[in-house]
Scaffold this motif. Structure first.
Motif, PDB file in Angstrom:
ATOM      1  N   VAL A  16      99.969 -20.360 114.738  1.00 19.46           N
ATOM      2  CA  VAL A  16      99.237 -20.953 113.612  1.00 19.46           C
ATOM      3  C   VAL A  16      97.743 -20.950 113.924  1.00 19.46           C
ATOM      4  CG1 VAL A  16      98.848 -23.064 112.290  1.00 19.46           C
ATOM      5  CG2 VAL A  16     101.175 -22.352 112.835  1.00 19.46           C
ATOM      6  N   ALA A  17      97.383 -21.367 115.130  1.00 19.78           N
ATOM      7  CA  ALA A  17      95.975 -21.409 115.529  1.00 19.78           C
ATOM      8  C   ALA A  17      95.354 -20.019 115.504  1.00 19.78           C
ATOM      9  CB  ALA A  17      95.851 -22.022 116.922  1.00 19.78           C
ATOM     10  N   GLU A  18      96.090 -19.047 115.990  1.00 21.58           N
ATOM     11  CA  GLU A  18      95.592 -17.678 116.024  1.00 21.58           C
ATOM     12  C   GLU A  18      95.303 -17.164 114.607  1.00 21.58           C
ATOM     13  OE1 GLU A  18      96.721 -14.110 118.933  1.00 21.58           O
ATOM     14  OE2 GLU A  18      98.346 -14.680 117.575  1.00 21.58           O
ATOM     15  N   ARG A  19      96.215 -17.450 113.672  1.00 20.50           N
ATOM     16  CA  ARG A  19      95.993 -17.036 112.278  1.00 20.50           C
ATOM     17  C   ARG A  19      94.767 -17.723 111.693  1.00 20.50           C
ATOM     18  NH1 ARG A  19     101.737 -17.338 111.845  1.00 20.50           N
ATOM     19  NH2 ARG A  19     101.558 -19.422 110.981  1.00 20.50           N
ATOM     20  N   LEU A  20      94.614 -19.022 111.982  1.00 19.32           N
ATOM     21  CA  LEU A  20      93.452 -19.745 111.465  1.00 19.32           C
ATOM     22  C   LEU A  20      92.143 -19.180 112.012  1.00 19.32           C
ATOM     23  CD1 LEU A  20      94.760 -23.405 111.585  1.00 19.32           C
ATOM     24  CD2 LEU A  20      94.016 -22.166 109.546  1.00 19.32           C
ATOM     25  N   VAL A  21      92.114 -18.875 113.287  1.00 22.74           N
ATOM     26  CA  VAL A  21      90.901 -18.322 113.892  1.00 22.74           C
ATOM     27  C   VAL A  21      90.605 -16.942 113.306  1.00 22.74           C
ATOM     28  CG1 VAL A  21      89.867 -17.495 116.050  1.00 22.74           C
ATOM     29  CG2 VAL A  21      91.053 -19.703 115.990  1.00 22.74           C
ATOM     30  N   LYS A  22      91.637 -16.151 113.066  1.00 22.58           N
ATOM     31  CA  LYS A  22      91.430 -14.823 112.474  1.00 22.58           C
ATOM     32  C   LYS A  22      90.875 -14.923 111.063  1.00 22.58           C
ATOM     33  CE  LYS A  22      94.777 -12.151 115.088  1.00 22.58           C
ATOM     34  NZ  LYS A  22      96.025 -11.381 115.061  1.00 22.58           N
ATOM     35  N   THR A  23      91.331 -15.895 110.293  1.00 21.47           N
ATOM     36  CA  THR A  23      90.909 -15.998 108.898  1.00 21.47           C
ATOM     37  C   THR A  23      89.668 -16.848 108.700  1.00 21.47           C
ATOM     38  OG1 THR A  23      92.420 -17.838 108.477  1.00 21.47           O
ATOM     39  CG2 THR A  23      93.236 -15.611 108.004  1.00 21.47           C
ATOM     40  N   ARG A  24      89.493 -17.880 109.520  1.00 20.89           N
ATOM     41  CA  ARG A  24      88.386 -18.816 109.320  1.00 20.89           C
ATOM     42  C   ARG A  24      87.299 -18.736 110.386  1.00 20.89           C
ATOM     43  NH1 ARG A  24      89.265 -22.488 105.357  1.00 20.89           N
ATOM     44  NH2 ARG A  24      91.352 -22.480 104.486  1.00 20.89           N
ATOM     45  N   LYS A  25      87.542 -17.932 111.389  1.00 25.52           N
ATOM     46  CA  LYS A  25      86.585 -17.739 112.487  1.00 25.52           C
ATOM     47  C   LYS A  25      86.189 -19.095 113.089  1.00 25.52           C
ATOM     48  CE  LYS A  25      86.351 -13.345 111.299  1.00 25.52           C
ATOM     49  NZ  LYS A  25      87.620 -12.773 111.302  1.00 25.52           N
ATOM     50  N   MET A  26      84.893 -19.315 113.252  1.00 29.49           N
ATOM     51  CA  MET A  26      84.402 -20.527 113.923  1.00 29.49           C
ATOM     52  C   MET A  26      84.646 -21.800 113.112  1.00 29.49           C
ATOM     53  SD  MET A  26      83.480 -19.531 116.858  1.00 29.49           S
ATOM     54  CE  MET A  26      82.660 -20.985 117.487  1.00 29.49           C
ATOM     55  N   TRP A  51      99.079 -31.103 113.401  1.00 25.29           N
ATOM     56  CA  TRP A  51      97.738 -30.526 113.313  1.00 25.29           C
ATOM     57  C   TRP A  51      96.917 -30.803 114.569  1.00 25.29           C
ATOM     58  CZ3 TRP A  51      96.788 -26.607 110.499  1.00 25.29           C
ATOM     59  CH2 TRP A  51      97.495 -26.411 109.324  1.00 25.29           C
ATOM     60  N   GLU A  52      97.158 -31.922 115.231  1.00 23.55           N
ATOM     61  CA  GLU A  52      96.469 -32.188 116.498  1.00 23.55           C
ATOM     62  C   GLU A  52      96.860 -31.150 117.549  1.00 23.55           C
ATOM     63  OE1 GLU A  52      97.592 -36.262 117.097  1.00 23.55           O
ATOM     64  OE2 GLU A  52      95.871 -37.004 115.948  1.00 23.55           O
ATOM     65  N   ASN A  53      98.128 -30.768 117.559  1.00 24.21           N
ATOM     66  CA  ASN A  53      98.584 -29.725 118.479  1.00 24.21           C
ATOM     67  C   ASN A  53      97.979 -28.368 118.116  1.00 24.21           C
ATOM     68  OD1 ASN A  53     100.364 -30.984 120.458  1.00 24.21           O
ATOM     69  ND2 ASN A  53     101.598 -31.529 118.689  1.00 24.21           N
ATOM     70  N   VAL A  54      97.881 -28.090 116.828  1.00 23.11           N
ATOM     71  CA  VAL A  54      97.241 -26.845 116.391  1.00 23.11           C
ATOM     72  C   VAL A  54      95.770 -26.851 116.810  1.00 23.11           C
ATOM     73  CG1 VAL A  54      96.531 -25.475 114.387  1.00 23.11           C
ATOM     74  CG2 VAL A  54      98.842 -26.443 114.474  1.00 23.11           C
ATOM     75  N   LEU A  55      95.091 -27.982 116.640  1.00 22.89           N
ATOM     76  CA  LEU A  55      93.677 -28.079 117.014  1.00 22.89           C
ATOM     77  C   LEU A  55      93.471 -27.772 118.494  1.00 22.89           C
ATOM     78  CD1 LEU A  55      90.749 -28.684 116.299  1.00 22.89           C
ATOM     79  CD2 LEU A  55      91.241 -31.115 116.707  1.00 22.89           C
ATOM     80  N   LYS A  56      94.344 -28.265 119.340  1.00 26.01           N
ATOM     81  CA  LYS A  56      94.232 -27.971 120.770  1.00 26.01           C
ATOM     82  C   LYS A  56      94.247 -26.467 121.018  1.00 26.01           C
ATOM     83  CE  LYS A  56      96.516 -32.217 122.209  1.00 26.01           C
ATOM     84  NZ  LYS A  56      97.761 -32.779 122.748  1.00 26.01           N
ATOM     85  N   GLN A  57      95.126 -25.777 120.304  1.00 23.05           N
ATOM     86  CA  GLN A  57      95.226 -24.328 120.463  1.00 23.05           C
ATOM     87  C   GLN A  57      94.014 -23.610 119.866  1.00 23.05           C
ATOM     88  OE1 GLN A  57      97.471 -22.729 122.338  1.00 23.05           O
ATOM     89  NE2 GLN A  57      98.229 -24.756 122.850  1.00 23.05           N
ATOM     90  N   VAL A  58      93.531 -24.078 118.723  1.00 23.44           N
ATOM     91  CA  VAL A  58      92.338 -23.484 118.116  1.00 23.44           C
ATOM     92  C   VAL A  58      91.172 -23.597 119.080  1.00 23.44           C
ATOM     93  CG1 VAL A  58      90.591 -23.790 116.308  1.00 23.44           C
ATOM     94  CG2 VAL A  58      93.019 -23.769 115.696  1.00 23.44           C
ATOM     95  N   ARG A  60      91.267 -23.967 122.273  1.00 26.67           N
ATOM     96  CA  ARG A  60      91.529 -23.122 123.440  1.00 26.67           C
ATOM     97  C   ARG A  60      91.145 -21.672 123.126  1.00 26.67           C
ATOM     98  NH1 ARG A  60      96.972 -24.623 125.514  1.00 26.67           N
ATOM     99  NH2 ARG A  60      95.798 -26.298 126.432  1.00 26.67           N
ATOM    100  N   ILE A  61      91.520 -21.187 121.952  1.00 26.01           N
ATOM    101  CA  ILE A  61      91.189 -19.813 121.562  1.00 26.01           C
ATOM    102  C   ILE A  61      89.676 -19.643 121.401  1.00 26.01           C
ATOM    103  CG2 ILE A  61      91.365 -18.113 119.690  1.00 26.01           C
ATOM    104  CD1 ILE A  61      94.229 -19.281 119.188  1.00 26.01           C
ATOM    105  N   LEU A  62      89.031 -20.595 120.745  1.00 25.19           N
ATOM    106  CA  LEU A  62      87.608 -20.465 120.448  1.00 25.19           C
ATOM    107  C   LEU A  62      86.690 -20.673 121.645  1.00 25.19           C
ATOM    108  CD1 LEU A  62      87.300 -22.301 117.010  1.00 25.19           C
ATOM    109  CD2 LEU A  62      87.174 -19.841 117.436  1.00 25.19           C
ATOM    110  N   TYR A  63      87.052 -21.610 122.519  1.00 23.90           N
ATOM    111  CA  TYR A  63      86.083 -22.064 123.508  1.00 23.90           C
ATOM    112  C   TYR A  63      86.416 -21.734 124.951  1.00 23.90           C
ATOM    113  CZ  TYR A  63      84.732 -24.611 119.350  1.00 23.90           C
ATOM    114  OH  TYR A  63      84.375 -24.937 118.082  1.00 23.90           O
ATOM    115  N   GLU A  64      87.644 -21.343 125.236  1.00 23.81           N
ATOM    116  CA  GLU A  64      87.965 -20.983 126.616  1.00 23.81           C
ATOM    117  C   GLU A  64      87.749 -19.505 126.838  1.00 23.81           C
ATOM    118  OE1 GLU A  64      91.773 -22.320 127.953  1.00 23.81           O
ATOM    119  OE2 GLU A  64      91.284 -24.410 127.608  1.00 23.81           O
TER     120      GLU A  64
END
Length: 65
Positions: A16-26, A51-58, A60-64
């Motif tokens: 879910v996080a990966e799809r959000l980052v692909k579609t919504r970027k930053m 959604w809190e769990n999704v946020l952790k993954q978002v 992680r993808i964006l900032y790590e």
């Protein structure tokens, strides 16, 4: 894979996080934070936790690196 309170595994949150980052970027993190706020306002703890769990993954993808 470890289960969370929603009964889903970590891979589901990552997908879910990966799809959000692909579609919504930053703006993906801000989008999810707003979802969390809405769930908190509505008293929907289960969905808020999701959604809190999704946020952790978002984050992680964006900032790590």
């Amino acid at each position: 894979m470890v289960n969370d309170d929603c009964g889903l595994d970590g891979q589901e949150f990552f997908r879910v996080a990966e799809r959000l980052v692909k579609t919504r970027k930053m703006s993906a993190a801000a989008y999810v934070e707003r979802k969390i706020e809405v769930m908190e306002e509505n008293g929907d703890e289960e969905t808020q936790t999701y959604w809190e769990n999704v946020l952790k993954q978002v984050e992680r993808i964006l900032y790590e690196v």
